[in-house]
Design an enzyme around this catalytic site. Sequence first.
Site, PDB file in Angstrom:
ATOM      1  N   ASP A   2       0.322   0.965  -0.037  1.00 58.07           N
ATOM      2  CA  ASP A   2      -0.369   1.593  -0.804  1.00 58.07           C
ATOM      3  C   ASP A   2      -1.519   0.701  -1.375  1.00 58.07           C
ATOM      4  O   ASP A   2      -1.363  -0.365  -1.899  1.00 58.07           O
ATOM      5  CB  ASP A   2       0.810   2.370  -1.301  1.00 58.07           C
ATOM      6  CG  ASP A   2       1.767   4.061  -1.535  1.00 58.07           C
ATOM      7  OD1 ASP A   2       1.184   3.462   0.066  1.00 58.07           O
ATOM      8  OD2 ASP A   2       1.880   4.412  -1.761  1.00 58.07           O
ATOM      9  N   HIS A 157       3.206  -2.257  -1.558  1.00 55.33           N
ATOM     10  CA  HIS A 157       1.951  -2.063  -1.996  1.00 55.33           C
ATOM     11  C   HIS A 157       0.343  -3.196  -1.532  1.00 55.33           C
ATOM     12  O   HIS A 157       1.091  -4.364  -0.483  1.00 55.33           O
ATOM     13  CB  HIS A 157       1.846  -2.999  -3.062  1.00 55.33           C
ATOM     14  CG  HIS A 157       2.430  -1.215  -4.079  1.00 55.33           C
ATOM     15  ND1 HIS A 157       3.426  -1.125  -3.855  1.00 55.33           N
ATOM     16  CD2 HIS A 157       1.739   0.174  -4.312  1.00 55.33           C
ATOM     17  CE1 HIS A 157       3.885   0.145  -4.705  1.00 55.33           C
ATOM     18  NE2 HIS A 157       2.619   0.663  -4.904  1.00 55.33           N
TER      19      HIS A 157
HETATM   20 ZN   LIG Z   1      -0.119   3.747  -5.546  1.00 52.61          ZN
END
Ligand SMILES: [Zn+2]
Length: 192
Positions: A2, A157
């Site tokens: 993400d 991430h």
């Molecule tokens: Zn996020």
Amino acid sequence: FDDGPSATSNQLLNVLKAHQVKATFFMLGPQIQAHQAAVKRLYQEGHQLGLHGMTHDINRFYQNSESPVNEMREAQLILASVTGVYTRLVRTPYGSVPNLTYDQKVRLNQNGFIYWDWTIDSLDWRYKNSQYVQEVLNQLQMFEKNKPWEPKVILMHDQPSTTNYLDSLITQLKARGYTFAVINETMPPVQH
Ligand SMILES: [Zn+2]
């Protein structure tokens, strides 16, 4: 992954390439605009394109019944302008629970978007160091014991501290016999 793409996406992609592992990227519109070469590269290398909205601001993204779909549409157009691909795969910021309302889900569905949560949170966003590797391995072990039938979708991430230990994580997952695949539009989505 993400929150990308980022200034360090290339290093992340290098690690994935060395391991011949494909991943799914839920990306932010402004980041796509700022790092277009990384987006093109990850698409060309067979990774999956997904959207994460525009603002990543909990108050703005979840503001009203139309705001999530509006942010995803805007990001979708930006991604399409860079890659030519209109992806329907999305992840809402911070996940769908507890923020995404029934009306917002309906509006996303009506516009063809498929939202995905995760089943394993690496907590890389909290640790910002190598500890997330052991976290994933621990959670996987619990998972195999308690609910082995469920799909394993690992939240991570696009950030330097994650990339730095990604080689270690993938090496250990492979040693345990795991293989890797991208999310696609025909799979039943993991939704909390
Ligand atoms: Zn996020």
